[in-house]
Enzyme design. Structure first.
Site, mmCIF file in Angstrom:
data_model
loop_
_atom_site.group_PDB
_atom_site.id
_atom_site.type_symbol
_atom_site.label_atom_id
_atom_site.label_comp_id
_atom_site.label_asym_id
_atom_site.label_seq_id
_atom_site.Cartn_x
_atom_site.Cartn_y
_atom_site.Cartn_z
ATOM 1 N N CYS A 68 -0.993 11.094 -0.376
ATOM 2 C CA CYS A 68 0.044 11.455 -1.354
ATOM 3 C C CYS A 68 -0.431 11.307 -2.790
ATOM 4 O O CYS A 68 -0.460 12.276 -3.546
ATOM 5 C CB CYS A 68 1.271 10.569 -1.151
ATOM 6 S SG CYS A 68 2.042 10.768 0.457
ATOM 7 N N HIS A 124 5.250 9.048 -6.978
ATOM 8 C CA HIS A 124 4.120 8.347 -6.364
ATOM 9 C C HIS A 124 2.834 8.392 -7.188
ATOM 10 O O HIS A 124 1.730 8.464 -6.643
ATOM 11 C CB HIS A 124 3.847 8.863 -4.932
ATOM 12 C CG HIS A 124 3.216 7.807 -4.058
ATOM 13 N ND1 HIS A 124 2.840 8.002 -2.758
ATOM 14 C CD2 HIS A 124 2.884 6.511 -4.337
ATOM 15 C CE1 HIS A 124 2.316 6.900 -2.258
ATOM 16 N NE2 HIS A 124 2.331 5.981 -3.197
#
Ligand SMILES: *[C@@H]1O[C@H](CO)[C@@H](O)[C@H](O)[C@H]1NC(C)=O
Ligand SMILES: *[C@@H]1O[C@H](CO)[C@@H](O)[C@H](O)[C@H]1NC(C)=O
Ligand SMILES: *[C@@H]1O[C@H](CO)[C@@H](O)[C@H](O)[C@H]1NC(C)=O
Ligand SMILES: *[C@@H]1O[C@H](CO)[C@@H](O)[C@H](O)[C@H]1NC(C)=O
Ligand SMILES: *[C@@H]1O[C@H](CO)[C@@H](O)[C@H](O)[C@H]1NC(C)=O
Length: 519
Positions: A68, A124
């Site tokens: 991610c 993130h």
């Protein structure tokens, strides 16, 4: 004469459309496996995605990063992780780390040329100090979550809530609401209330179909009753179909506004699926978080009215990488690439819209010195005397060739459970740490050619050496106890008023092991 005039006018009109700043909707799906989309699987239902893709261009030689934070960092900066210090794993919730503050973000570049910029969904890229927040990194608005994963309905993980509007936590107001619906409706509101005289950038970063929290309203998973027996897989399939419905809703809303005929929709996955948790990358090898194709050979397509007629509906097999979106999008927006650090991405608009040859001939997948070498390592490679140590976790693609070194992660081939077939376990010797594949001929990485092609191995190791020389120290700081949500009103939020400074931390005391990491 009249016809000639009309033709000139038409040409002029077309030039005006092409020259104006397009609205850009960038849709990123999370942990979305190669085999988890309707155009690769006859089981998965994604009619809206398939339709957009059929009207646009499908990118089938498109590469992303294994996790991610890695993919997102490259999307936002246009730069490889070896140049941002984010080589290792992902940014953990309690690590004082973020996309370095001296990186210029895609959103900042678009703001420079007048775009309204919105992020809906997952960030993130770090949040330990306020200057790391998306609202301080070029986004006019943020509605979403800062951490890597959480409950889709309760918006909580590890004792902390995380659903923010701008910089304020609003989790309590959305208890019980499923994020695919919440984020879709937020995107629709942004589109409906957008002033069409201003170009729009919407980064639509869905939570779906991230592993670990396997949650979807039953209505969607029930569509697969009798087709998929495995419950985890039925849920993931339902998550894809729910996200597809959301993408259909967003497209419909765009069509109802003036924005539509000057809108580019880009779709990308962030990394491969997790076959231990309902995702599937078959027939590709490996899983998310690894250097096998199942982690990095991405899903992607582009819809735009600027795509040449004869290119629409085709499959593009030119080499394209997630770092390429930065220069591609900034140029499309009429922006300038001034002020950034040296980019690793290439402008791919001619490749995508006209079918031109890709300007990219290689992709550095990564060099991560913090992943421990394989145990029982045999020093098979005697012909190499460069500084790049072949026990180091790394991989590169050059033309059709791919070289993998060190420990690349779990490398089984996992058929979807509904096929009734068991995973195929590789028979690599213990300690093996160099592989060479011809990906054009062997996209599923079945035949290692390293022992028979030492010249090619050396050629690629020389490249690795060159990249290694340009890499910055890894920044992977130890967890900070001050991050604990119980010290922060029960929410995940910045805990340090000022950025910390570190010299880099290659000898991290947490002894990271890639297998334990959550991407
Ligand atoms: C899409 O729109 C329909 C009709 O308004 C709605 O029922 C559905 O919940 C929406 N789906 C998503 C994922 O937003
Ligand atoms: C594009 O939008 C403009 C402004 O609403 C409109 O005048 C034009 O007809 C549209 N063109 C197409 C091809 O739909
Ligand atoms: C880049 O150029 C634009 C327009 O010339 C200017 O407004 C902007 O400040 C420059 N950006 C950087 C980061 O230097
Ligand atoms: C390293 O190996 C290359 C051939 O692979 C050779 O040309 C070179 O001289 C060697 N360098 C050293 C310092 O041994
Ligand atoms: C390469 O790294 C391994 C594992 O860290 C180490 O045992 C080996 O000595 C290194 N080789 C060289 C040539 O530095």
């Amino acid at each position: 004469m009249i016809f000639a005039l009309l033709e000139i006018l038409l040409c002029f009109h077309i030039t005006v459309i092409v020259g104006s700043q397009p609205n850009i909707i960038f849709i990123l799906s999370d942990d979305h496996g190669w085999n988890d989309i309707g155009y690769h699987s006859h089981i998965i239902r994604s009619p809206n995605i398939n339709a957009l893709c059929n009207d646009g261009v499908r990118l089938e030689n498109y590469y992303i990063q294994p996790g991610c934070t890695p993919s997102r960092s490259q999307l936002m900066s246009g730069r490889y992780q070896i140049h941002t210090g984010l080589q290792h794993s992902v940014i953990r919730n309690d690590q004082p780390n973020c996309l370095p503050l001296d990186e210029v973000t895609l959103a900042e570049k678009l703001k420079e040329v007048g775009y309204a910029t919105h992020l809906v969904g997952k960030w993130h890229l770090g949040f330990y100090t306020p200057s790391c927040l998306p609202t301080r990194r070029g986004f006019d608005s943020f509605f979403g979550y800062l951490i890597g994963q959480e409950d889709y309905y309760k918006h909580i993980h590890d004792g902390g809530y995380d659903l923010k509007r701008h910089e304020t936590d609003v989790s309590k107001q959305y208890q019980g609401d499923y994020t695919t619906h919440v984020f879709t409706s937020e995107a629709q509101n942004i589109i409906k209330s957008h002033d069409p005289s201003t170009p729009l950038f919407l980064y639509m970063s869905y939570q779906s179909v991230h592993a670990n929290y396997l949650q979807v309203p039953e209505h969607y998973s029930n569509m697969y009753n009798g087709v998929i027996d495995d419950e985890d897989r039925r849920i993931v399939a339902g998550m894809v179909t729910c996200m597809d419905e959301g993408i259909g809703n967003i497209t419909q809303t765009l069509k109802e506004t003036e924005l539509w005929n000057n809108t580019i929709i880009i779709f990308s996955s962030d990394n491969g699926g997790d076959p231990n948790d309902g995702g599937n990358n078959w027939p590709l090898r490996g899983e998310k978080g690894t250097h096998w194709e199942g982690a990095i050979h991405g899903l992607g397509f582009v819809y735009s009215s600027d795509i040449a007629k004869d290119v629409r509906g085709t499959v593009n097999t030119e080499m394209i990488h997630v770092s390429d979106w930065f220069p591609t999008i900034v140029n499309l927006a009429g922006g300038s690439l001034n002020g950034t650090k040296p980019l690793d991405g290439f402008d791919q608009w001619q490749t995508i819209s006209q079918g031109a040859e890709s300007p990219r001939t290689e992709i550095l997948i990564n060099i991560d010195p913090l992943v421990p070498p394989p145990s029982d390592m045999e020093h098979f490679f005697h012909g190499w005397n460069g500084t790049y140590n072949t026990s180091m976790c790394g991989a590169i693609r050059v033309g059709d060739w791919k070289l993998i070194t060190g420990y690349p992660g779990e490398g089984s081939w996992t058929p979807p459970p509904e096929s009734g077939h068991q995973p195929i376990i590789p028979n690599d010797k213990p300690g093996k740490h160099v592989w060479l594949f011809n990906i054009a001929e062997d996209p599923t990485e079945t035949t290692d050619l390293s022992e028979d092609n030492l010249d090619k191995v050396i050629e690629l190791l020389i490249k690795m050496d060159e990249y290694l020389l340009t890499s910055v120290p890894v920044v992977y700081p130890p967890n900070d106890p001050l991050a604990d949500p119980s010290l922060n009103d029960g929410i995940w939020r910045p805990w340090s008023p000022e950025p910390y400074t570190y010299p880099g931390n290659p000898n991290n005391p947490n002894n990271p092991n890639i297998k334990d990491n959550v991407f």
